[in-house]
Scaffold this active site. Structure first.
Site, PDB file in Angstrom:
ATOM      1  N   HIS A  26       0.888  -1.232  -0.059  1.00 33.93           N
ATOM      2  CA  HIS A  26      -0.073   0.018  -0.023  1.00 33.93           C
ATOM      3  C   HIS A  26       0.757   1.259  -0.073  1.00 33.93           C
ATOM      4  O   HIS A  26       1.150   1.631   1.098  1.00 33.93           O
ATOM      5  CB  HIS A  26      -0.868   0.137   1.015  1.00 33.93           C
ATOM      6  CG  HIS A  26      -1.712  -1.056   1.257  1.00 33.93           C
ATOM      7  ND1 HIS A  26      -1.399  -2.561   1.696  1.00 33.93           N
ATOM      8  CD2 HIS A  26      -3.320  -0.930   1.041  1.00 33.93           C
ATOM      9  CE1 HIS A  26      -2.610  -3.177   1.938  1.00 33.93           C
ATOM     10  NE2 HIS A  26      -3.462  -2.561   1.117  1.00 33.93           N
ATOM     11  N   LEU A 116      -8.978  -2.235  10.625  1.00 31.90           N
ATOM     12  CA  LEU A 116      -9.006  -0.950  10.746  1.00 31.90           C
ATOM     13  C   LEU A 116      -9.732  -0.511  12.148  1.00 31.90           C
ATOM     14  O   LEU A 116     -10.910  -1.122  12.317  1.00 31.90           O
ATOM     15  CB  LEU A 116      -9.428  -0.154   9.792  1.00 31.90           C
ATOM     16  CG  LEU A 116      -8.721   0.035   8.546  1.00 31.90           C
ATOM     17  CD1 LEU A 116      -9.347   0.471   7.432  1.00 31.90           C
ATOM     18  CD2 LEU A 116      -7.211   0.543   8.796  1.00 31.90           C
ATOM     19  N   ASP A 154      -8.053   7.581   7.376  1.00 33.09           N
ATOM     20  CA  ASP A 154      -9.679   8.037   7.147  1.00 33.09           C
ATOM     21  C   ASP A 154     -10.563   6.402   7.563  1.00 33.09           C
ATOM     22  O   ASP A 154     -11.627   6.617   8.040  1.00 33.09           O
ATOM     23  CB  ASP A 154     -10.020   8.299   5.502  1.00 33.09           C
ATOM     24  CG  ASP A 154      -9.351   9.915   5.289  1.00 33.09           C
ATOM     25  OD1 ASP A 154      -9.596  10.699   6.106  1.00 33.09           O
ATOM     26  OD2 ASP A 154      -8.663   9.765   4.434  1.00 33.09           O
ATOM     27  N   ASN A 184      -6.078  11.931   4.278  1.00 32.84           N
ATOM     28  CA  ASN A 184      -5.726  12.071   2.664  1.00 32.84           C
ATOM     29  C   ASN A 184      -6.963  11.923   1.879  1.00 32.84           C
ATOM     30  O   ASN A 184      -6.926  11.929   0.656  1.00 32.84           O
ATOM     31  CB  ASN A 184      -4.699  11.196   2.367  1.00 32.84           C
ATOM     32  CG  ASN A 184      -5.033   9.787   2.504  1.00 32.84           C
ATOM     33  OD1 ASN A 184      -6.362   9.353   2.476  1.00 32.84           O
ATOM     34  ND2 ASN A 184      -4.243   8.890   2.968  1.00 32.84           N
ATOM     35  N   ARG A 353     -22.060 -17.167  37.775  1.00 35.22           N
ATOM     36  CA  ARG A 353     -21.573 -15.812  37.841  1.00 35.22           C
ATOM     37  C   ARG A 353     -21.209 -15.294  39.128  1.00 35.22           C
ATOM     38  O   ARG A 353     -20.679 -14.625  39.497  1.00 35.22           O
ATOM     39  CB  ARG A 353     -22.711 -14.975  37.079  1.00 35.22           C
ATOM     40  CG  ARG A 353     -23.761 -14.955  37.684  1.00 35.22           C
ATOM     41  CD  ARG A 353     -25.152 -13.991  37.298  1.00 35.22           C
ATOM     42  NE  ARG A 353     -26.241 -13.830  37.890  1.00 35.22           N
ATOM     43  CZ  ARG A 353     -27.252 -13.116  37.451  1.00 35.22           C
ATOM     44  NH1 ARG A 353     -26.954 -12.171  36.467  1.00 35.22           N
ATOM     45  NH2 ARG A 353     -28.252 -13.218  37.986  1.00 35.22           N
ATOM     46  N   SER A 380     -24.986  -7.442  36.564  1.00 35.29           N
ATOM     47  CA  SER A 380     -25.412  -8.692  35.951  1.00 35.29           C
ATOM     48  C   SER A 380     -24.368  -9.871  35.823  1.00 35.29           C
ATOM     49  O   SER A 380     -24.529 -10.936  35.907  1.00 35.29           O
ATOM     50  CB  SER A 380     -26.054  -8.524  34.655  1.00 35.29           C
ATOM     51  OG  SER A 380     -27.312  -7.525  34.583  1.00 35.29           O
ATOM     52  N   GLU A 407     -18.618  -2.880  23.689  1.00 36.95           N
ATOM     53  CA  GLU A 407     -18.198  -4.102  23.998  1.00 36.95           C
ATOM     54  C   GLU A 407     -16.744  -4.469  23.054  1.00 36.95           C
ATOM     55  O   GLU A 407     -15.867  -4.766  23.617  1.00 36.95           O
ATOM     56  CB  GLU A 407     -18.957  -5.398  23.397  1.00 36.95           C
ATOM     57  CG  GLU A 407     -20.245  -5.537  24.718  1.00 36.95           C
ATOM     58  CD  GLU A 407     -21.313  -4.442  24.312  1.00 36.95           C
ATOM     59  OE1 GLU A 407     -22.377  -4.751  24.978  1.00 36.95           O
ATOM     60  OE2 GLU A 407     -21.516  -3.616  23.568  1.00 36.95           O
ATOM     61  N   PHE A 433     -23.128 -11.406  23.389  1.00 34.10           N
ATOM     62  CA  PHE A 433     -22.556 -10.104  23.113  1.00 34.10           C
ATOM     63  C   PHE A 433     -20.995 -10.326  22.510  1.00 34.10           C
ATOM     64  O   PHE A 433     -20.288  -9.233  22.175  1.00 34.10           O
ATOM     65  CB  PHE A 433     -22.857  -8.847  24.011  1.00 34.10           C
ATOM     66  CG  PHE A 433     -24.157  -8.513  23.960  1.00 34.10           C
ATOM     67  CD1 PHE A 433     -24.970  -8.565  22.977  1.00 34.10           C
ATOM     68  CD2 PHE A 433     -24.642  -8.341  25.232  1.00 34.10           C
ATOM     69  CE1 PHE A 433     -26.510  -8.214  23.036  1.00 34.10           C
ATOM     70  CE2 PHE A 433     -25.959  -8.107  25.498  1.00 34.10           C
ATOM     71  CZ  PHE A 433     -26.802  -7.942  24.504  1.00 34.10           C
ATOM     72  N   HIS A 469     -30.849 -12.501  23.264  1.00 34.58           N
ATOM     73  CA  HIS A 469     -30.065 -12.498  24.653  1.00 34.58           C
ATOM     74  C   HIS A 469     -29.722 -13.577  24.765  1.00 34.58           C
ATOM     75  O   HIS A 469     -29.149 -13.948  25.624  1.00 34.58           O
ATOM     76  CB  HIS A 469     -30.724 -11.495  25.521  1.00 34.58           C
ATOM     77  CG  HIS A 469     -30.595 -10.218  25.576  1.00 34.58           C
ATOM     78  ND1 HIS A 469     -31.204  -9.535  24.492  1.00 34.58           N
ATOM     79  CD2 HIS A 469     -30.085  -9.333  26.359  1.00 34.58           C
ATOM     80  CE1 HIS A 469     -31.294  -8.019  24.605  1.00 34.58           C
ATOM     81  NE2 HIS A 469     -30.426  -7.959  25.538  1.00 34.58           N
TER      82      HIS A 469
END
Length: 657
Positions: A26, A116, A154, A184, A353, A380, A407, A433, A469
């Site tokens: 590049h 990116l 960009d 650019n 948990r 949670s 996240e 998620f 969920h």
């Protein structure tokens, strides 16, 4: 009046040679960004080619990783162990100059970048770690006192993760984060205006950033002055918006066609002529090397020598703090972890948990560099330990990080903290998620970072929140990532073991998959055996089991209940708990056969999620290959057939076949 610098043209020329020789790369950004990086490395960045990993060096992240040829040219000229022969091997198998920068592979590369947006997020994590460490120790600025620089394009700023990271950095007032923006006005497919018309200055100012603007990105001295101003900012991160021309000096100047097109050798010659650089292929005048020796290298070596002297003085003034600082430089906390599970009563029943939260409390007592948080679901997922101070600009020494509903950036920021070193983060969210974090999960593994992900709400047992969920395919996704360990414990004892395994890791990320619903303590669950990924939890009573039943998490108790029902029908089963398929896969074949038995046809894997990868362990898989539904978890288990009675009937029917 703008001054021309031979060193800038040498960077451009060498980068073009690297790309043309490889016939791949590049060049567009290499030509536009060369003045920006020259100003940074000549006048500001503090690092040492002789010790590229010392903790108090400035960090540089090339977020726009496709500009790697420019970075490699720069590292070579600066004196890093990257000889010209390696520049000629750009993008070749086994070289030190891969297509995009890779952390741990090339000296001077502080971060793997290329996807990116992830670069700037990891840079935010580095800046956050620097600030935290500076305030974690008395007179901490004597140990850690540096800047994090990042070059974006960009494309980086169009990716959604960039806004998550920018917003978080603004809230945290990370004043030692300085981002150079190569504006650019082109992307791979065409002019930037085809895909973005936003006012970037206002965007960053709205996120509480300091913004400086350079009208001509070729003006090295103006860029350098802007960096100096940015370093004076005390309460905001800084964006230096540099207007540049993609493919500067080439036949494709100003065109998106220069973005990813390797110039021919004739086009390189023409570009060098246009730039006034009369040197041949891979030819660099000695004057250029000398400039970098007299500026970057000399400044870095002096700073490194001063730092070593300061460390000796700090050790004398604060001996215990120094020992702690030195002990954790490589993020290794394995020596501080519990060696056995806490003692639980026989009738103990708890959501894993909640067990996770109690184990975090225990770790915080033992691991002084532990920090972590969640994407706005701390109560949670139970990532917040009572009594912990939040990490804020006012309390940078705090331990609980409020990442907000970000996240992807959360995971990438934590990756950056581990890249910085000296701090050991964990992050938390709902399992479903994990999809938002996929790029960062993959990056954790690629960079060999021991980040611990705490994922709760592990199945359709989430219940009323419904299919949006309820994770179905996420476990399959996590298990498929190379170099990534996944743990799904069946009770408190296994949770403790999985915790120890995850935090003891030095070079593999881990995900702990945790339940919302309570799980009873299994009488035969084993802290020690869990470390092999799978083991026989309940053994058959006769010489050969009729079926071998395999599961993880909440489904283990389900299979134990099924076994008791089937015994009443004269069917004798073995129950195998497999908290970690990834860990089990690394065991000796003899052990795997000992646990699962030789008869593949008589194995059954039961899991409330996609079953595609489970056929590796069993011919018969009882799973869920559709999305969930909204309802109480009890009715959902009935609806999808995950009750002892329904599973037992299916197992008996399988045996009849």
């Amino acid at each position: 009046m703008k001054k021309e610098y031979l060193e800038v043209e040498a960077l451009r020329g060498l980068a073009m040679d690297i790309i043309a020789n490889a016939k791949s790369g590049h060049p567009g950004m290499a030509l536009s960004s060369a003045p920006l990086l020259y100003a940074l490395y000549r006048d500001h960045l503090v690092a040492s080619p002789s010790d590229s990993s010392w903790i108090d060096r400035d960090r540089f992240v090339l977020s726009a990783g496709h500009g790697s040829a420019l970075l490699y040219a720069l590292l070579h000229l600066c004196g890093y162990p990257l000889p010209m022969d390696q520049l000629r091997l750009f993008r070749k198998l086994g070289s030190l100059t891969p297509g995009h920068p890779e952390y741990g592979h090339t000296a001077g590369v502080d971060c793997t970048a290329g996807p990116l947006g992830q670069g700037i997020a990891q840079a935010v994590g580095m800046a956050l770690a620097e600030r935290h460490l500076r305030h974690l120790y008395p007179e901490g600025e004597r140990l850690v006192d540096h800047y994090t620089y990042c070059l974006v394009g960009d494309g980086c700023l169009e990716e959604g993760i960039s806004q998550e990271a920018i917003s978080f950095a603004g809230i945290e007032k990370l004043s030692r984060l300085i981002v150079l923006y190569d504006r650019n006005d082109c992307t791979l497919d065409g002019p930037l205006s085809d895909s973005s018309v936003e006012d970037v200055r206002l965007r960053f100012e709205a996120a509480k950033w300091n913004v400086l603007e350079i009208a001509d990105g070729n003006d090295v001295d103006e860029v350098s002055k802007a960096i100096a101003l940015a370093k004076e900012a005390k309460s905001k991160p800084t964006l230096i918006l540099c207007h540049t021309v993609i493919g500067y000096g080439s036949p494709y100047e100003g065109s998106h066609k220069s973005h990813g097109k390797a110039f021919s050798k004739e086009e390189v010659l023409q570009t060098k002529k246009n730039l006034g650089y009369p040197y041949g292929e891979f030819e660099v005048p000695e004057q250029v090397y000398e400039t970098f020796r007299q500026t970057f290298a000399q400044r870095g070596e002096k700073a490194l020598a001063e730092y070593k002297r300061e460390l000796l003085a700090y050790r004398k003034d604060h001996p215990q703090n120094y020992l702690q600082f030195e002990k954790y430089l490589e993020n290794d906390v394995s020596h501080d972890l519990f060696s056995s599970a806490p003692v639980y009563p026989e009738d103990f029943k708890q959501a894993t948990r909640d067990t996770s939260q109690s184990l975090l409390e225990l770790l915080y007592q033992e691991v002084p560099i532990l920090v972590g948080g969640s994407a706005d679901v701390a109560d949670s997922v139970k990532t917040r330990v009572p009594g912990l101070v939040d990490m804020t600009p006012e309390h940078p020494e705090g331990k609980n990080i409020r990442f907000g509903i970000r996240e992807f950036a959360m995971a990438s920021i934590a990756n950056g903290m581990l890249l910085h070193k000296g701090v050991r983060p964990y992050v938390g969210s709902f399992l479903v998620f994990a999809d938002y974090m996929k790029g960062a999960l993959r990056m954790s593994a690629m960079e060999r970072l021991p980040l611990v992900y705490l994922f709760s709400h592990d199945s359709i047992a989430v219940g009323e929140d419904g299919p949006t969920h309820q994770p179905i395919e996420q476990l399959t996704m996590l298990r498929s990532i190379p170099g990534f360990d996944v743990y799904r414990p069946c009770d408190a004892t296994e949770t403790a073991s999985c915790y120890r395994l995850a935090f003891a890791s030095k070079d593999r990320p881990s995900a702990l998959i945790l339940t919302r619903q309570g799980l009873p303590l299994q009488r035969n669950s084993s802290f020690e055996k869990c470390a092999k990924g799978a083991y026989v939890l309940e053994k058959e009573g006769k010489e050969r089991p009729d079926l071998v039943l395999i599961a993880s998490g909440s489904e283990v108790d389900l299979l134990c209940k099924c076994r008791r029902l089937l015994l009443d029908e004269g069917i004798d089963c073995r129950v195998v708990s497999m908290p970690s398929t990834t860990l089990f896969d690394r065991q000796e074949e003899s052990y795997r056969e000992e646990v699962l038995g030789k008869d593949y046809d008589r194995r059954v894997y039961v899991e409330m999620g996609k079953g595609d990868l489970l056929y590796k362990y069993a011919k018969n898989v009882i799973a869920i290959d559709s999305f969930g539904k909204s309802g109480s978890y009890e009715t959902l288990l009935e609806e999808y057939g995950f009750t002892p009675e329904k599973i037992s009937k299916r197992l008996a029917a399988l045996l009849e076949k």
